[in-house]
Write an enzyme that holds these catalytic residues in place. Structure first.
Site, PDB file in Angstrom:
ATOM      1  N   SER A 290       0.820  -1.204   0.000  1.00 22.84           N
ATOM      2  CA  SER A 290       0.000   0.000   0.000  1.00 22.84           C
ATOM      3  C   SER A 290       0.856   1.257   0.000  1.00 22.84           C
ATOM      4  O   SER A 290       1.571   1.534  -0.952  1.00 22.84           O
ATOM      5  CB  SER A 290      -0.950  -0.052   1.203  1.00 22.84           C
ATOM      6  OG  SER A 290      -1.888   0.989   1.184  1.00 22.84           O
ATOM      7  N   ASP A 301      10.330   5.483  -9.733  1.00 20.32           N
ATOM      8  CA  ASP A 301       9.926   6.081 -11.009  1.00 20.32           C
ATOM      9  C   ASP A 301      10.594   7.428 -11.253  1.00 20.32           C
ATOM     10  O   ASP A 301      10.842   7.814 -12.407  1.00 20.32           O
ATOM     11  CB  ASP A 301       8.408   6.251 -11.053  1.00 20.32           C
ATOM     12  CG  ASP A 301       7.687   4.949 -11.366  1.00 20.32           C
ATOM     13  OD1 ASP A 301       8.372   3.921 -11.513  1.00 20.32           O
ATOM     14  OD2 ASP A 301       6.451   4.963 -11.456  1.00 20.32           O
ATOM     15  N   LYS A 315      -0.350  -4.250  -3.411  1.00 19.13           N
ATOM     16  CA  LYS A 315      -1.672  -3.721  -3.066  1.00 19.13           C
ATOM     17  C   LYS A 315      -1.792  -2.320  -3.663  1.00 19.13           C
ATOM     18  O   LYS A 315      -1.293  -1.346  -3.106  1.00 19.13           O
ATOM     19  CB  LYS A 315      -1.887  -3.670  -1.552  1.00 19.13           C
ATOM     20  CG  LYS A 315      -3.261  -3.109  -1.165  1.00 19.13           C
ATOM     21  CD  LYS A 315      -3.415  -3.054   0.349  1.00 19.13           C
ATOM     22  CE  LYS A 315      -4.768  -2.465   0.740  1.00 19.13           C
ATOM     23  NZ  LYS A 315      -4.876  -1.027   0.445  1.00 19.13           N
TER      24      LYS A 315
END
Length: 542
Positions: A290, A301, A315
């Site tokens: 999460s 990223d 998740k």
């Protein structure tokens, strides 16, 4: 004119179909509500015994929500304290972890430092005989815990048998709002490496991370390890705030998208960072989920740091708390989230179940490639894959059995009863003679000490008996069974290197509290040690 009529007819058909679809969904919902009400009324009228309405309705509600996903849950008014614990890790109580066997007194296992329990002199090994006059023998652990908790400012009276003196005392303690911090440890691993262990994402953990960073920078930190291993996540805004500490203002962190096209929301950093240059290492594993994945995914990223460890849980779902009737709450999955490159890390498809009700993982063949800010390839559909994969240690079945069956906890309580103090943490080690004492204790305890191989052999033997092959294979089975047999003492000695760190950590916590346990754990953290060996030129930088 004919074309206009045809065009009008086509539009009308679209609108009618859409309206019918909407009516169909509404009709189905109304139909099932009516069916359910009809069943309940008939049960209430004609069922042979009194109808346990609360129990059957709660069971039905939970089963209905479980059919959607594990994260959509109903929280009635009486469980709002649990919701508060979930969101902020706070509760009203005395601040202590207890150990409880049903036919025994409550034992203080670990008081939190500076808690009401700590300030009133409760120590590991003290026995609570009664809570507000009610004996604890016969109570379950959860019942005992519930009686110890309560509204901050209220008083609870314990009848306590003290560990060191054996005296029985009445000790009144005023409950307080207890906060379990998400930042468990902040410290320097060496002259230049700072380390922060974060275990959750409740309210203001980003402020704790910032404070920890500033403290470490004053101590000469040149690189930072943020350890998110085992961190199951929490509040999304806190994840965004943590990322904002290390990337330029205005950087994309995460996007959420639900059923409604208007639910598309982009979350960018809005505050000035504290440091956009310091090398970052983010440690993750299969328990990182999460919000942990939001942080790791954004850092990866944006090419801001290096993700190390093992692939995360996967998740990629967002939950929202909605108020419902009678002061209840519904924690409902409302969206999926996407990292800055556009990937969703959700690993399991709950929306398409198999015939048996099970759900499947998204196969690699259905994942897609995305690009980081600097053009590195990353993929969706199964958590965050580390930039540098480092396997975590595996533990034998025996170690799990010793911990889960309470053998380690019971031994540590015995150790505390027999030792008024231990050396300073830097010098403390669980010695060879201590281990011999543990072996003698463990030999008297009931626990499953079979090896994994022996467990599989026992299962195989049952299958062979079912197939009627026992007589034909009796000699081979006997020989293999004898080879796999190992008594408790021999097996415990064989796994000494696995067992000692667990006991050493638990003992340290009893004398020097939670932070000491982390320091002991770091002594034996081979995965982290491997991460720190990675040369600087192999780390991703912004």
């Amino acid at each position: 004119m004919k074309q206009i009529r045809l065009l009008f007819a086509a539009f009308a058909a679209i609108f009618i179909t859409a309206a019918a679809s909407g009516q169909s969904k509404s009709f189905k919902l109304g139909q099932w509500v009516e069916i359910q009400n009809s069943i309940l009324k008939e049960l209430n009228r004609s069922y042979v015994d009194s109808l346990p309405v609360d129990r059957i309705m709660r069971t039905g509600t939970d089963a209905m929500l479980e059919n959607l996903d594990p994260y959509t849950i109903y929280i009635p008014e009486e469980e709002n304290e649990d919701l508060q614990m979930m969101l902020s890790k706070t509760y009203g109580g005395i601040g202590a972890i207890i150990y409880k066997k049903k036919e025994a007194n409550v034992v203080i296992n670990e008081p939190y430092k500076d808690s009401p329990a700590y300030r009133n002199g409760l120590v590991c090994g003290d026995e609570i005989i009664a809570i507000d006059g009610e004996p604890t023998v016969g109570l379950e652990a959860a019942q005992s815990s519930d009686k110890m908790k309560g509204k901050p400012g209220t008083t609870v009276v314990f009848k306590v048998k003290k560990l060191r003196t054996g005296d029985t005392l009445d000790i009144p303690i005023v409950r307080e709002r207890i906060h379990i911090p998400d930042v468990e440890y902040v410290g320097m691993l060496d002259d230049t490496t700072g380390y922060i262990k974060q275990t959750g994402f409740t309210d203001n953990v980003s402020g704790e991370i910032k404070a920890g960073y500033l403290k470490l920078r004053e101590q000469g930190m040149k690189r930072l390890v943020l350890d998110l291993r085992g961190n199951g996540g929490g509040l999304m805004p806190e994840a965004i705030n943590i990322v904002s500490l290390f990337v330029p203002r205005g950087s994309m962190v995460v996007t959420s998208k639900g059923k409604d096209p208007q639910s598309l929301k982009e979350y960018k950093t809005t505050s000035e960072p504290v440091d956009t240059d310091i090398p970052l290492i983010i440690m993750v594993d299969s328990g990182s989920a999460s919000s942990s994945e939001i942080v790791a995914g954004a850092i990866q990223d944006l090419d801001r740091g290096t993700i190390m460890g093992e692939r995360t849980f996967g998740k990629g779902l967002v939950q929202t708390i909605r108020p419902i009737a009678y002061n209840g709450q519904l924690k409902v999955t409302t969206a999926k989230y996407y990292t800055p490159s556009g990937r969703c890390v959700q690993a399991i498809d709950y929306s398409h179940r198999n015939e048996d009700g099970s759900v499947g993982h998204i196969p690699d063949s259905l994942t897609h490639e995305f690009k980081t800010l600097h053009g590195r390839s990353v993929r969706d559909g199964g958590g965050i894959t580390p930039d540098i994969n480092i396997e975590s240690p595996s533990y034998s079945r025996l170690v799990y059995s010793l911990v889960l069956s309470g053998v380690v906890d019971n031994y540590v309580l015995k150790f505390v009863r027999e030792h008024d103090s231990i050396p300073a943490l830097e010098q403390f080690r669980f010695s060879d003679s201590d281990f011999e004492d543990f072996i003698e204790f463990a030999k008297t305890q009931e626990f499953d000490y079979r090896s994994s191989a022996r467990t599989l052999f026992d299962q195989m033997k049952k299958e062979i008996e079912t197939d009627g092959l026992t007589d034909a294979m009796s000699q081979e089975l006997d020989a293999l069974g004898k080879a796999l047999d190992m008594d408790k003492e021999k097996f415990i000695r064989l796994k000494k290197d696995e067992i000692v760190p667990f006991i050493e950590e638990e003992i340290a916590v009893r004398y020097y509290y939670q932070e000491a346990g982390i320091e002991v754990r770091l002594r034996y953290d081979e995965q982290l040690k491997e991460a720190l060996k990675v040369p600087a030129d192999k780390l991703v930088s912004f």
